[in-house]
Scaffold this active site. Structure first.
Site, PDB file in Angstrom:
ATOM      1  N   HIS A   1      34.481  44.687  10.456  1.00  0.00           N
ATOM      2  CA  HIS A   1      34.923  44.313   9.117  1.00  0.00           C
ATOM      3  C   HIS A   1      35.148  45.477   8.171  1.00  0.00           C
ATOM      4  CE1 HIS A   1      34.671  39.898   9.141  1.00  0.00           C
ATOM      5  NE2 HIS A   1      33.774  40.080  10.091  1.00  0.00           N
TER       6      HIS A   1
ATOM      7  N   LYS B   1      36.042  39.998  -7.359  1.00  0.00           N
ATOM      8  CA  LYS B   1      35.585  40.431  -6.043  1.00  0.00           C
ATOM      9  C   LYS B   1      34.320  41.241  -6.271  1.00  0.00           C
ATOM     10  CE  LYS B   1      39.695  42.428  -5.486  1.00  0.00           C
ATOM     11  NZ  LYS B   1      40.088  42.152  -4.110  1.00  0.00           N
ATOM     12  N   ARG B   2      33.578  41.592  -5.209  1.00  0.00           N
ATOM     13  CA  ARG B   2      32.428  42.456  -5.408  1.00  0.00           C
ATOM     14  C   ARG B   2      32.844  43.720  -6.154  1.00  0.00           C
ATOM     15  NH1 ARG B   2      27.477  40.877  -3.036  1.00  0.00           N
ATOM     16  NH2 ARG B   2      26.775  42.844  -3.962  1.00  0.00           N
TER      17      ARG B   2
ATOM     18  N   LYS C   1      37.291  49.269  -4.351  1.00  0.00           N
ATOM     19  CA  LYS C   1      38.132  48.175  -4.837  1.00  0.00           C
ATOM     20  C   LYS C   1      38.805  48.527  -6.169  1.00  0.00           C
ATOM     21  CE  LYS C   1      35.530  44.439  -2.486  1.00  0.00           C
ATOM     22  NZ  LYS C   1      36.558  43.631  -1.802  1.00  0.00           N
TER      23      LYS C   1
ATOM     24  N   THR D   1      40.396  38.566   1.357  1.00  0.00           N
ATOM     25  CA  THR D   1      40.759  37.157   1.498  1.00  0.00           C
ATOM     26  C   THR D   1      40.994  36.531   0.128  1.00  0.00           C
ATOM     27  OG1 THR D   1      38.393  36.651   1.608  1.00  0.00           O
ATOM     28  CG2 THR D   1      39.602  36.724   3.698  1.00  0.00           C
TER      29      THR D   1
ATOM     30  N   LYS E   1      43.841  33.538  -1.319  1.00  0.00           N
ATOM     31  CA  LYS E   1      43.601  32.357  -2.161  1.00  0.00           C
ATOM     32  C   LYS E   1      44.543  32.357  -3.367  1.00  0.00           C
ATOM     33  CE  LYS E   1      38.753  33.069  -1.022  1.00  0.00           C
ATOM     34  NZ  LYS E   1      37.528  33.725  -1.543  1.00  0.00           N
TER      35      LYS E   1
HETATM   36  C1  LIG Z   1      37.117  35.006  -1.433  1.00  0.00           C
HETATM   37  C2  LIG Z   1      35.854  35.477  -2.026  1.00  0.00           C
HETATM   38  C3  LIG Z   1      35.466  36.810  -1.878  1.00  0.00           C
HETATM   39  C4  LIG Z   1      36.321  37.847  -1.183  1.00  0.00           C
HETATM   40  O1  LIG Z   1      37.179  38.443  -2.137  1.00  0.00           O
HETATM   41  P1  LIG Z   1      37.964  39.801  -1.841  1.00  0.00           P
HETATM   42  O2  LIG Z   1      38.900  39.930  -2.985  1.00  0.00           O
HETATM   43  O3  LIG Z   1      38.687  39.595  -0.553  1.00  0.00           O
HETATM   44  O4  LIG Z   1      36.959  40.887  -1.777  1.00  0.00           O
HETATM   45  C5  LIG Z   1      34.270  37.210  -2.449  1.00  0.00           C
HETATM   46  N1  LIG Z   1      33.486  36.344  -3.127  1.00  0.00           N
HETATM   47  C6  LIG Z   1      33.838  35.058  -3.295  1.00  0.00           C
HETATM   48  C7  LIG Z   1      32.944  34.156  -4.072  1.00  0.00           C
HETATM   49  C8  LIG Z   1      35.024  34.571  -2.741  1.00  0.00           C
HETATM   50  O5  LIG Z   1      35.355  33.283  -2.907  1.00  0.00           O
END
Ligand SMILES: *Cc1c(COP(=O)(O)O)cnc(C)c1O
Length: 839
Positions: free
Chosen positions: A382, A573-574, A579, A681, A685
């Site tokens: 990952h 995101k985190r 990032k 991911t 979305k």
């Molecule tokens: C989808 C999702 C992530 C992943 O987000 P990235 O932008 O791909 O890092 C992290 N936390 C939550 C709550 C999510 O729904």
């Protein structure tokens, strides 16, 4: 119930094959009332059920009512899987970021109308009651959410897959903001009980830690190894239902809780140390007490290694016991009929642990056990970030898992012979590829252990897999080119489109039919409507409703009012340097700077939302949170910004907030340093819900751009190759002083405008930006980013064209369904077929 779902010998059960009760339930409103007043013993509530307490009771009663309707199918699915001789898959993961289960189950069982009617009796809307469910936050971020989307897709595709994880008493911490800083509160999500889980005490497993390996004569005359003086912990399974979409399938997520072996230990204590013996209970139960809140970094703590081994050993024993029940001690076909997918290296102990179980507990030879093990292990990588690559100190391993260490040494010895055959006499190569990193304090390289022990190694997006093959795992891919493969991540459209965006769901159903819910490739049928004015009108109206919903959530959680006529520009995101939330903030400061100068011609009003949790020990990430909040309070309190700019830090970002955020987003920020984000991911979305992406050529952004069309994507910045080149001679200070706008915004930031009472507070961040060694080369991409944001602003002013692009993003998102991803795992790695309910 416990009879049919348990692991008791199957002979008894044959007679009850057709007798699983499906009736005995009243109509849904009657069941709800019964569970409220009888099961939970609550007085019939006032109508409307206004108090928190009453709504919380209603939630629990409704959850039990819905669960009742899952259980018969759940039992059937479990039985079908036990009886089948086809290959079965086990998804091993330290994280499952499930979020809420109630609305998901209602949707998949098609109970929406019934439930709404039942709640109507109490004057309640489903949304109000669903909001009472606490998120199951058993994960950090993308990796854990991926595991949850995968289980959803496996159930939708009726694949025989069991998820195995840990039932953490405390999940991902709650985040709140005090004086602009992140504060962590424990997440005791199980406090009011978990109506979805069923405890299966009869399938409890024993896990052995510490001790010393010794050789003994087994009853069959062979010499075997066993662990003497071990300290044991019990693993008790709790099952969570994973409902398929209206397909008579309910799969299982089995979560292990650690428990003391008190019966045995107490007997050994004399009466005088009874309290100490009881206190030992806490020691054992610590193992499943809390999720480690680190995303993309390892931390080497003993308790974490205990968690990993605990999950792996319990799950393997569970699978082996069912195997022995059915096949006896013949393991020749075990590798053919079972497959373990390792979600990152966290469960990589599965390789030596399966070897140990097969040899020490089932009497197999090394060669036979190795044949079986390497036939059934598959590993997903990952990340390329070096700080995230797990290494465990040999010293710790030899204390905690001494027998596993012996096995790892033997795997390594045999592997290094192979390396020597491939590269004869190349000592450097052997050193480089060894499972043991030598030195004063030697470490085990868990990724190498996973690769050597697996028949498949996959990356999670095209670019990521390429970089694995050409970089991190280069020599391994030369040795075993056919092991390596790509499986680009996906997300489930049932949660991330259908459930979270009911307005869009309705429009899609009406326009292209309902088939997209189980086959997202059908969403491409939307493309011809992209320029249809009447369709665009409806598209715009739906987005506006979703923006209102988000604005209300923002107002509820912060002191900021979002204006729904502004562009909604979102990065959630985190919080991590790679990032580059900092890059986003620099752009906001640039806009603020322009507003101060009065250079607002052509500026599009924006609401910028940033959200995400920082690991509690990650100082720089927490300082970035502080900066976002401090810039936000200056911007939001400046009258000059009122009609042009808002910035908010959204607290406690989690699955249930993303369900409100992503349908409302117009611009999705995917701005990581190229080559660092394995896939992402969140990006998918947003795309499904019609957001346009501003992004680098990183992770799955590349595939998003290909599928949306490059004219419908805002590209900026260096690509992965160029980042490597740029680092060789990187001079951010020269870039800053040569660009008046950048110099000005940096000056504003460094002048202390955002931290007037706290001089020097952000020096660590500005120093990093100006460093020639900045690993994230933020300043290198800043001009390109500002320009791309200018293009975004221009594009947003052409409403019809913007919405055309938006529609084409949704229409192009079919590839990013986790159903597609799982079909590829099923075909290329697992070689597994569906087990249909009526097949
Ligand atoms: C989808 C999702 C992530 C992943 O987000 P990235 O932008 O791909 O890092 C992290 N936390 C939550 C709550 C999510 O729904």
């Amino acid at each position: 119930m416990s009879n049919t779902l348990s692991d008791r010998p199957s002979a008894k059960k044959q007679s009850s094959t057709d007798s699983i009760p499906t009736l005995g339930m009243l109509d849904l409103p009657a069941d709800l009332r019964r569970h409220l007043t009888i099961t939970l013993g609550h007085a019939d509530p006032a109508t409307p059920a206004e108090s928190e307490t009453e709504q919380s009771y209603l939630y629990r009663a409704l959850a039990i009512t819905v669960r009742d309707r899952l259980v018969p199918t759940w039992q059937q699915t479990w039985k079908r899987m036990k009886q089948s001789d086809d290959r079965k898959i086990y998804y091993l993961s330290l994280e499952f970021l499930i979020g809420r289960s109630l609305t998901n189950a209602i949707q998949n069982l098609d109970l929406d109308d019934d439930v709404r009617e039942a709640l109507h009796n109490y004057g309640m809307h489903l949304e109000q009651i669903a909001d009472k469910e606490l998120d199951a936050g058993l994960g950090n971020g993308g990796l854990g959410r991926l595991a949850a989307c995968f289980l959803d897709s496996c159930a939708n595709l009726q694949l025989p897959v069991i998820g195995y994880g840990i039932r953490y008493e405390y999940g991902m911490f709650h985040q709140h903001i005090e004086d602009g800083r992140q504060v962590e509160d424990p997440d005791h999500w199980l406090r009011d009980g978990n109506p979805w889980e069923i405890k299966r005490a009869e399938s409890t497993r024993r896990i052995r830690f510490y001790g010393r390996p010794e050789t003994y004569h087994a009853p069959d005359g062979t010499l075997r190894k066993r662990l003497a003086d071990s300290r044991d912990v019990l693993a008790v399974p709790f099952d969570m239902p994973i409902p398929g979409f209206r397909n008579e399938t309910v799969n299982t997520l089995r979560l292990w809780k650690a428990s003391t072996t008190d019966v045995f230990d107490l007997a050994e204590f004399n009466a005088g140390s009874y309290p100490e013996a009881v206190a030992a209970k806490n020691d054992a139960e610590q193992i499943s007490m809390v999720l480690y809140p680190n995303d993309a970094s390892e931390n080497g703590k003993e308790l974490r290694l205990k968690q990993q081994y605990f999950l792996v050993s319990a799950s393997l024993q569970d699978v082996i016991e069912r195997w022995v029940e059915k096949n006896g001690e013949d393991f020749t076909e075990f590798g053919l009929k079972n497959c373990f997918q390792l979600n990152d290296t966290h469960p990589a102990c599965a390789v030596p642990e399966l070897m140990r179980l097969l040899m020490d507990e089932h009497g197999m030879t090394w060669d036979d056990a190795w044949e079986v093990t390497t036939r059934c292990m598959a590993y997903t990588n990952h990340t390329l970030l070096p700080e995230a690559l797990e290494r465990w100190s040999v010293g710790l391993f030899s204390r905690l898992l001494p027998r596993l260490l012996e096995i790892i040494y033997e795997i390594n010895a045999r592997f290094l012979k192979l390396v020597d055959q491939q590269w004869p006499g190349d000592i450097a190569m052997r050193r480089e590829m060894s499972l043991i990193e030598e030195g004063d304090n030697p470490h085990i390289r868990m990724a190498y252990l996973a690769i050597v022990g697996s028949f498949s190694v996959n990356g999670v997006a095209g670019l990521h897999t390429q970089l694995l093959e050409s970089g991190l795992f280069k020599h391994f891919s030369e040795l075993w080119p056919r092991k390596f493969n790509n499986k680009t991540n996906g997300v489930t459209q049932r949660r991330w489109l259908s459930h979270c965006n009911p307005g869009l769901r309705g429009l899609l159903d009406e326009t292209i039919g309902e088939g997209w819910q189980t086959d997202l490739s059908k969403i491409s049928k939307l493309a011809p409507y992209a320029t249809d004015a009447a369709f665009q009108e409806r598209w715009i109206a739906i987005k506006l409703e979703n923006k209102k919903r988000l604005a209300e959530l923002v107002a509820k959680n912060t002191d900021v009012q979002f204006d729904t006529s502004f562009l909604f520009d979102v990065q959630v995101k985190r919080i991590h340097e790679y990032k580059r939330q900092l890059l986003n903030v620099l752009h906001v400061i640039h806009l603020y700077d322009r507003i101060q100068r009065g250079e607002t011609a052509g500026m599009v009003p924006r609401c910028v939302l940033i959200g995400g949790k920082a690991a509690p020990g990650y100082h720089v990430a927490k300082l970035i949170v502080k900066l976002i909040n401090d810039v936000a309070s200056v911007v939001n309190n400046d009258p000059k910004c009122k009609d042009l700019l808002r910035l908010v830090f959204f607290p406690n970002y989690r699955v249930s907030s993303m369900e409100i955020i992503c349908p409302a987003t117009e611009l999705s920020e995917q701005i990581s340093t190229a080559g660092k984000e394995a896939s992402g991911t969140g990006n998918m979305k947003f795309m499904m819900n019609g957001a346009l992406t501003i992004g680098t050529l990183d992770g799955a952004n590349i595939e998003i751009r290909e599928n949306a069309g490059e004219e419908n994507f805002f590209l900026f910045g260096l690509d992965a190759q160029e980042v490597v080149e740029a680092k060789k001679d990187y001079r951010p200070n020269e870039i800053i002083s040569a660009d008046a706008e950048i110099a000005s915004l940096m000056n504003l930031l460094e002048s202390g405008r955002f931290n007037p009472t706290n001089p020097g507070l952000f020096d660590l961040l500005t120093g990093g930006l100006r460093s020639p060694h900045d690993p994230w080369v933020t300043i290198a991409d800043l001009r390109s980013y500002i320009d791309a944001q200018g293009e975004v602003g221009k594009a947003y002013q052409d409403v019809s064209h913007w919405n055309q692009m938006s529609i084409l993003n949704t229409a192009g998102s079919g590839w990013f369904s986790s159903d597609r991803t799982i079909q590829q795992y099923a075909q290329d790695i697992w070689d597994v077929r569906a087990l249909p309910a009526n097949g």
